[in-house]
Motif scaffolding. Sequence first.
Motif, PDB file in Angstrom:
ATOM      1  N   TYR A  60       0.589  -1.240   0.072  1.00 36.05           N
ATOM      2  CA  TYR A  60       0.106  -0.367   0.371  1.00 36.05           C
ATOM      3  C   TYR A  60       0.967   1.528   0.051  1.00 36.05           C
ATOM      4  O   TYR A  60       1.855   0.855   0.493  1.00 36.05           O
ATOM      5  CB  TYR A  60      -0.901   0.315   1.189  1.00 36.05           C
ATOM      6  CG  TYR A  60      -2.369  -1.211   0.992  1.00 36.05           C
ATOM      7  CD1 TYR A  60      -2.620  -1.256  -0.180  1.00 36.05           C
ATOM      8  CD2 TYR A  60      -1.518  -2.148   2.112  1.00 36.05           C
ATOM      9  CE1 TYR A  60      -3.604  -2.897   0.219  1.00 36.05           C
ATOM     10  CE2 TYR A  60      -3.096  -2.447   2.088  1.00 36.05           C
ATOM     11  CZ  TYR A  60      -3.231  -2.962   0.929  1.00 36.05           C
ATOM     12  OH  TYR A  60      -4.687  -4.372   1.410  1.00 36.05           O
ATOM     13  N   GLU A  61       0.491   1.951  -0.190  1.00 38.16           N
ATOM     14  CA  GLU A  61       0.978   4.061  -0.572  1.00 38.16           C
ATOM     15  C   GLU A  61       1.457   4.399   0.861  1.00 38.16           C
ATOM     16  O   GLU A  61       2.481   4.978   1.600  1.00 38.16           O
ATOM     17  CB  GLU A  61      -0.143   4.891  -1.057  1.00 38.16           C
ATOM     18  CG  GLU A  61      -0.299   5.096  -2.274  1.00 38.16           C
ATOM     19  CD  GLU A  61      -1.151   5.873  -2.783  1.00 38.16           C
ATOM     20  OE1 GLU A  61      -1.188   7.122  -1.822  1.00 38.16           O
ATOM     21  OE2 GLU A  61      -1.551   5.732  -3.618  1.00 38.16           O
ATOM     22  N   SER A  62       1.085   3.214   2.084  1.00 35.51           N
ATOM     23  CA  SER A  62       1.458   3.297   3.781  1.00 35.51           C
ATOM     24  C   SER A  62       2.967   3.064   3.904  1.00 35.51           C
ATOM     25  O   SER A  62       3.595   3.563   4.527  1.00 35.51           O
ATOM     26  CB  SER A  62       0.807   2.977   3.976  1.00 35.51           C
ATOM     27  OG  SER A  62       0.485   1.385   4.579  1.00 35.51           O
ATOM     28  N   GLY A  63       3.404   1.940   2.981  1.00 37.76           N
ATOM     29  CA  GLY A  63       4.011   1.227   2.880  1.00 37.76           C
ATOM     30  C   GLY A  63       3.799   0.056   3.816  1.00 37.76           C
ATOM     31  O   GLY A  63       4.915  -1.393   3.720  1.00 37.76           O
ATOM     32  N   ARG A  64       2.923  -0.323   4.140  1.00 38.70           N
ATOM     33  CA  ARG A  64       2.507  -1.159   4.579  1.00 38.70           C
ATOM     34  C   ARG A  64       2.477  -2.436   3.669  1.00 38.70           C
ATOM     35  O   ARG A  64       2.151  -2.319   1.986  1.00 38.70           O
ATOM     36  CB  ARG A  64       1.263  -1.677   5.267  1.00 38.70           C
ATOM     37  CG  ARG A  64       0.832  -2.851   5.760  1.00 38.70           C
ATOM     38  CD  ARG A  64      -0.896  -3.035   6.556  1.00 38.70           C
ATOM     39  NE  ARG A  64      -1.125  -4.731   6.987  1.00 38.70           N
ATOM     40  CZ  ARG A  64      -2.016  -4.967   7.349  1.00 38.70           C
ATOM     41  NH1 ARG A  64      -3.011  -4.124   7.478  1.00 38.70           N
ATOM     42  NH2 ARG A  64      -2.368  -6.190   7.320  1.00 38.70           N
ATOM     43  N   GLU A  65       3.261  -3.603   4.058  1.00 42.76           N
ATOM     44  CA  GLU A  65       2.805  -5.194   3.131  1.00 42.76           C
ATOM     45  C   GLU A  65       3.118  -6.293   2.939  1.00 42.76           C
ATOM     46  O   GLU A  65       2.879  -6.525   4.037  1.00 42.76           O
ATOM     47  CB  GLU A  65       4.312  -4.806   1.327  1.00 42.76           C
ATOM     48  CG  GLU A  65       5.564  -4.925   2.593  1.00 42.76           C
ATOM     49  CD  GLU A  65       6.574  -4.798   1.423  1.00 42.76           C
ATOM     50  OE1 GLU A  65       7.894  -4.799   2.577  1.00 42.76           O
ATOM     51  OE2 GLU A  65       6.400  -4.433   0.876  1.00 42.76           O
ATOM     52  N   GLY A  66       2.747  -6.911   2.532  1.00 44.25           N
ATOM     53  CA  GLY A  66       2.445  -8.691   2.607  1.00 44.25           C
ATOM     54  C   GLY A  66       1.772  -9.487   1.513  1.00 44.25           C
ATOM     55  O   GLY A  66       1.644  -9.140   0.797  1.00 44.25           O
ATOM     56  N   THR A  67       1.531 -10.721   2.251  1.00 41.89           N
ATOM     57  CA  THR A  67       0.999 -11.546   1.489  1.00 41.89           C
ATOM     58  C   THR A  67      -0.344 -12.185   1.800  1.00 41.89           C
ATOM     59  O   THR A  67      -0.468 -11.982   3.098  1.00 41.89           O
ATOM     60  CB  THR A  67       2.260 -13.045   1.226  1.00 41.89           C
ATOM     61  OG1 THR A  67       3.215 -12.160   0.691  1.00 41.89           O
ATOM     62  CG2 THR A  67       1.490 -13.734   0.037  1.00 41.89           C
ATOM     63  N   SER A  68      -1.536 -12.597   0.823  1.00 44.40           N
ATOM     64  CA  SER A  68      -2.441 -13.275   1.770  1.00 44.40           C
ATOM     65  C   SER A  68      -2.400 -13.785   0.193  1.00 44.40           C
ATOM     66  O   SER A  68      -2.926 -13.918  -0.751  1.00 44.40           O
ATOM     67  CB  SER A  68      -3.529 -11.608   1.885  1.00 44.40           C
ATOM     68  OG  SER A  68      -5.154 -12.158   2.523  1.00 44.40           O
ATOM     69  N   LEU A  69      -3.993 -14.707   1.642  1.00 44.01           N
ATOM     70  CA  LEU A  69      -4.312 -15.228   0.577  1.00 44.01           C
ATOM     71  C   LEU A  69      -5.186 -14.958  -0.924  1.00 44.01           C
ATOM     72  O   LEU A  69      -5.951 -14.010  -0.181  1.00 44.01           O
ATOM     73  CB  LEU A  69      -5.741 -16.474   1.447  1.00 44.01           C
ATOM     74  CG  LEU A  69      -6.668 -16.082   2.128  1.00 44.01           C
ATOM     75  CD1 LEU A  69      -8.189 -16.422   1.124  1.00 44.01           C
ATOM     76  CD2 LEU A  69      -6.544 -16.299   3.549  1.00 44.01           C
ATOM     77  N   ALA A  70      -5.707 -15.081  -1.946  1.00 49.52           N
ATOM     78  CA  ALA A  70      -6.360 -14.824  -2.985  1.00 49.52           C
ATOM     79  C   ALA A  70      -7.997 -14.802  -2.396  1.00 49.52           C
ATOM     80  O   ALA A  70      -8.809 -14.014  -3.104  1.00 49.52           O
ATOM     81  CB  ALA A  70      -5.656 -15.481  -4.615  1.00 49.52           C
ATOM     82  N   THR A  71      -8.676 -15.825  -2.027  1.00 51.30           N
ATOM     83  CA  THR A  71      -9.574 -16.442  -1.843  1.00 51.30           C
ATOM     84  C   THR A  71     -10.178 -17.328  -1.379  1.00 51.30           C
ATOM     85  O   THR A  71      -8.650 -18.382  -1.330  1.00 51.30           O
ATOM     86  CB  THR A  71     -10.462 -16.576  -3.668  1.00 51.30           C
ATOM     87  OG1 THR A  71     -12.240 -16.547  -2.864  1.00 51.30           O
ATOM     88  CG2 THR A  71     -10.606 -17.317  -4.253  1.00 51.30           C
ATOM     89  N   GLY A  72     -10.741 -17.547  -0.412  1.00 40.90           N
ATOM     90  CA  GLY A  72     -10.618 -18.662   0.348  1.00 40.90           C
ATOM     91  C   GLY A  72     -12.341 -18.998   1.680  1.00 40.90           C
ATOM     92  O   GLY A  72     -13.010 -18.169   1.223  1.00 40.90           O
ATOM     93  N   PHE A  73     -12.400 -19.983   2.622  1.00 45.37           N
ATOM     94  CA  PHE A  73     -12.999 -20.149   3.863  1.00 45.37           C
ATOM     95  C   PHE A  73     -12.364 -20.164   4.558  1.00 45.37           C
ATOM     96  O   PHE A  73     -11.161 -20.859   4.527  1.00 45.37           O
ATOM     97  CB  PHE A  73     -13.815 -21.075   2.890  1.00 45.37           C
ATOM     98  CG  PHE A  73     -13.235 -22.488   2.785  1.00 45.37           C
ATOM     99  CD1 PHE A  73     -13.811 -23.391   3.793  1.00 45.37           C
ATOM    100  CD2 PHE A  73     -13.420 -23.128   1.493  1.00 45.37           C
ATOM    101  CE1 PHE A  73     -13.785 -24.267   3.864  1.00 45.37           C
ATOM    102  CE2 PHE A  73     -12.562 -23.848   1.441  1.00 45.37           C
ATOM    103  CZ  PHE A  73     -12.436 -24.679   2.684  1.00 45.37           C
ATOM    104  N   SER A  74     -13.261 -20.119   5.483  1.00 46.67           N
ATOM    105  CA  SER A  74     -13.139 -21.383   7.363  1.00 46.67           C
ATOM    106  C   SER A  74     -14.332 -21.172   7.073  1.00 46.67           C
ATOM    107  O   SER A  74     -15.520 -20.345   7.455  1.00 46.67           O
ATOM    108  CB  SER A  74     -12.394 -19.805   8.106  1.00 46.67           C
ATOM    109  OG  SER A  74     -11.964 -20.625   8.967  1.00 46.67           O
TER     110      SER A  74
END
Length: 141
Positions: A60-74
């Motif tokens: 993000y522009e704020s500098g926050r970065e990471g990796t996340s699941l694209a889609t899924g369920f729980s």
Amino acid sequence: MANLTMPTPLPVAEFLAAVEPPARRAEGVRLDAIFREATGFLPRMWGPGMVGYGRYDYRYESGREGTSLATGFSPRKGAMTVYIMPGYADFSAILADLGPHKLGSACLYLKHLSDVDEAVLIRLIRAGLEDLARRWAVLPD
């Protein structure tokens, strides 16, 4: 702030086999099949209780970065939590045909999978992935 939901080595089949009650377990197994069909991706556990399909890296522009699941369920006791809407687009036209559901900020809650139209759910999963892919590269995991 780091993303606390990261991929884990727990086998998805093992996780789903332990879901209680048995009716929710069966819904989890069915949702796994639906997500595999809709995405073409193999599942992977994210954190202790999320089954994810694909991933994306963000910054993000704020500098926050990471990796996340694209889609899924729980498969939670109260409702199936489906992660298909990153919050960028309006899917109300598809949701109108889905069946009973509740919306969260980036998720969908389904009380009973049997109450929703699976073909519409597949359309919704694909629409969510297409929308996400307009912003970030969606990768198989």
